[in-house]
Design a protein around this motif. Structure first.
Motif, PDB file in Angstrom:
ATOM      1  N   GLU A  88       3.206 -21.436  -1.356  1.00  0.00           N
ATOM      2  CA  GLU A  88       4.247 -22.357  -1.185  1.00  0.00           C
ATOM      3  C   GLU A  88       3.909 -23.264   0.080  1.00  0.00           C
ATOM      4  OE1 GLU A  88       9.051 -22.156  -0.298  1.00  0.00           O
ATOM      5  OE2 GLU A  88       7.921 -20.472   0.059  1.00  0.00           O
ATOM      6  N   GLY A  89       4.202 -24.747  -0.015  1.00  0.00           N
ATOM      7  CA  GLY A  89       4.051 -25.530   1.010  1.00  0.00           C
ATOM      8  C   GLY A  89       5.079 -26.693   1.205  1.00  0.00           C
ATOM      9  N   ARG A  90       4.924 -27.374   2.115  1.00  0.00           N
ATOM     10  CA  ARG A  90       5.581 -28.583   2.259  1.00  0.00           C
ATOM     11  C   ARG A  90       4.664 -29.664   2.889  1.00  0.00           C
ATOM     12  NH1 ARG A  90       8.570 -25.541   0.516  1.00  0.00           N
ATOM     13  NH2 ARG A  90      10.860 -24.964   0.948  1.00  0.00           N
ATOM     14  N   TYR A  91       4.406 -30.690   1.827  1.00  0.00           N
ATOM     15  CA  TYR A  91       3.375 -31.746   2.297  1.00  0.00           C
ATOM     16  C   TYR A  91       4.020 -33.208   2.297  1.00  0.00           C
ATOM     17  CZ  TYR A  91      -0.372 -34.899   0.697  1.00  0.00           C
ATOM     18  OH  TYR A  91      -1.046 -35.983   0.850  1.00  0.00           O
ATOM     19  N   HIS A  92       3.333 -33.667   3.398  1.00  0.00           N
ATOM     20  CA  HIS A  92       4.192 -34.994   3.528  1.00  0.00           C
ATOM     21  C   HIS A  92       3.032 -35.958   3.873  1.00  0.00           C
ATOM     22  CE1 HIS A  92       7.801 -36.606   6.746  1.00  0.00           C
ATOM     23  NE2 HIS A  92       7.269 -37.379   5.638  1.00  0.00           N
ATOM     24  N   PRO A  93       2.728 -36.713   2.924  1.00  0.00           N
ATOM     25  CA  PRO A  93       1.764 -37.869   2.988  1.00  0.00           C
ATOM     26  C   PRO A  93       1.936 -39.028   3.473  1.00  0.00           C
ATOM     27  CG  PRO A  93       2.678 -37.907   0.753  1.00  0.00           C
ATOM     28  CD  PRO A  93       3.704 -36.834   1.688  1.00  0.00           C
ATOM     29  N   VAL A 143       5.713 -28.051  -2.153  1.00  0.00           N
ATOM     30  CA  VAL A 143       4.302 -27.989  -3.236  1.00  0.00           C
ATOM     31  C   VAL A 143       4.276 -26.689  -3.396  1.00  0.00           C
ATOM     32  CG1 VAL A 143       3.433 -30.349  -2.686  1.00  0.00           C
ATOM     33  CG2 VAL A 143       3.001 -28.363  -1.403  1.00  0.00           C
ATOM     34  N   ILE A 144       3.451 -26.247  -4.559  1.00  0.00           N
ATOM     35  CA  ILE A 144       3.070 -25.012  -4.943  1.00  0.00           C
ATOM     36  C   ILE A 144       1.633 -25.211  -5.327  1.00  0.00           C
ATOM     37  CG2 ILE A 144       3.139 -22.935  -6.519  1.00  0.00           C
ATOM     38  CD1 ILE A 144       5.553 -23.220  -4.729  1.00  0.00           C
ATOM     39  N   PHE A 145       0.587 -24.347  -4.624  1.00  0.00           N
ATOM     40  CA  PHE A 145      -0.816 -24.601  -4.979  1.00  0.00           C
ATOM     41  C   PHE A 145      -1.758 -23.377  -4.876  1.00  0.00           C
ATOM     42  CE2 PHE A 145      -0.089 -25.051  -0.302  1.00  0.00           C
ATOM     43  CZ  PHE A 145      -1.160 -24.327   0.015  1.00  0.00           C
ATOM     44  N   VAL A 202       4.972 -14.483   2.175  1.00  0.00           N
ATOM     45  CA  VAL A 202       6.080 -15.001   2.948  1.00  0.00           C
ATOM     46  C   VAL A 202       6.828 -16.028   2.154  1.00  0.00           C
ATOM     47  CG1 VAL A 202       6.842 -16.426   5.181  1.00  0.00           C
ATOM     48  CG2 VAL A 202       4.779 -14.578   5.217  1.00  0.00           C
ATOM     49  N   GLY A 203       8.030 -16.102   1.993  1.00  0.00           N
ATOM     50  CA  GLY A 203       8.789 -17.004   1.155  1.00  0.00           C
ATOM     51  C   GLY A 203       8.326 -16.850  -0.325  1.00  0.00           C
ATOM     52  N   ARG A 204       8.054 -17.866  -0.831  1.00  0.00           N
ATOM     53  CA  ARG A 204       7.701 -17.711  -2.260  1.00  0.00           C
ATOM     54  C   ARG A 204       6.250 -17.793  -2.263  1.00  0.00           C
ATOM     55  NH1 ARG A 204      10.177 -23.049  -4.964  1.00  0.00           N
ATOM     56  NH2 ARG A 204       9.198 -22.230  -6.601  1.00  0.00           N
ATOM     57  N   SER A 205       5.383 -17.442  -1.385  1.00  0.00           N
ATOM     58  CA  SER A 205       3.856 -17.300  -1.653  1.00  0.00           C
ATOM     59  C   SER A 205       3.709 -15.789  -2.165  1.00  0.00           C
ATOM     60  CB  SER A 205       3.447 -17.558  -0.357  1.00  0.00           C
ATOM     61  OG  SER A 205       3.191 -18.990   0.072  1.00  0.00           O
ATOM     62  N   PHE A 242       2.357 -24.358   5.360  1.00  0.00           N
ATOM     63  CA  PHE A 242       2.701 -23.355   4.125  1.00  0.00           C
ATOM     64  C   PHE A 242       2.733 -22.241   4.609  1.00  0.00           C
ATOM     65  CE2 PHE A 242      -1.601 -22.587   5.240  1.00  0.00           C
ATOM     66  CZ  PHE A 242      -1.820 -21.217   4.909  1.00  0.00           C
ATOM     67  N   ASN A 243       3.475 -21.220   3.662  1.00  0.00           N
ATOM     68  CA  ASN A 243       3.542 -19.677   3.851  1.00  0.00           C
ATOM     69  C   ASN A 243       2.520 -18.974   3.634  1.00  0.00           C
ATOM     70  OD1 ASN A 243       6.348 -20.024   5.072  1.00  0.00           O
ATOM     71  ND2 ASN A 243       7.366 -20.093   3.022  1.00  0.00           N
TER      72      ASN A 243
END
Length: 216
Positions: free
Chosen positions: A14-19, A4-6, A68-71, A63-64
């Protein structure tokens, strides 16, 4: 698990979201260690915390921090990173408006940021602070600490020595109305190289017990 990008204070994060499928599932935000020392959302401790909370029924976001990373953005001595964490929590809450409870978990630098976020966001009802660097950062803002939680660290940690963590725990335990649980992993260093499974099991046991108690 979707990337995810928010929006953050200095651009995209940049993050990773696990619902979870359940609309009222609890939510957890996971914060990574120091950006200038290789800390990212894919750190092993952070990654395993993420999946531990998901196994326990939480919708989870890691998230980063900025730079960091794509943030986007640049390291900001913890000030901007706290704003990043607040934006991440805003995003997580927007994705889960019916969440019945909110937790934050952080590792090392992320634990310091997480505890500051705890002070600013009264909806956070539980925390996990892994290897908080009480020797490097001032935790006196926890006056009083607004929620009960778990502090867990390694017996052989040279980056966040156990004696400094113990002093923080002792100070927090004098406060009324909250309960601080403290676990020390025998033989473990800062990164829990061989003891990661044991540390994560302790976290899962604590969070599971808290969720059961809160449901009664």
């Amino acid at each position: 698990m979707p990337e995810v990008i928010f929006p953050g204070p200095e651009g995209r994060l940049e993050g990773r979201y696990h619902p979870q499928k359940e609309k009222d599932a609890p939510i957890a935000l996971i914060l990574h260690p120091h950006p200038q020392y290789g800390g990212t959302m894919n750190n092993k401790v952070v990654y395993n915390l993420h999946y531990a909370f998901h196994r326990l029924g939480f919708s989870v976001l890691r998230f980063n921090f900025r730079g960091v990373g794509r943030s986007q953005g640049e390291y900001d001595q913890g000030v901007g990173e706290l704003s990043d964490a607040a934006s991440a929590l805003d995003y997580l809450q927007a994705m889960n408006p019916g969440a019945r409870t909110t937790w934050v978990a952080g590792f090392s630098f992320g634990a310091w940021i997480g505890m500051q976020l705890l002070m600013r966001r009264p909806e956070i009802t539980g925390f996990v602070s892994v290897a908080p660097p009480a020797n490097m950062y001032d935790f006196s803002f926890l006056a009083p600490c607004p929620a009960s939680g778990l502090i867990i660290n390694g017996e052989a940690d040279r980056i966040a020595p156990k004696d400094d963590v113990q002093k923080l725990v002792d100070k927090l335990k004098t406060q009324r109305g909250i309960e601080i649980t403290h676990k020390v992993i025998p033989g473990a260093g800062h990164f829990f190289e061989k003891e990661l499974d044991d540390m994560i099991a302790q976290v899962e046991d604590y969070v599971r017990a808290r969720m059961l108690a809160d449901a009664i």
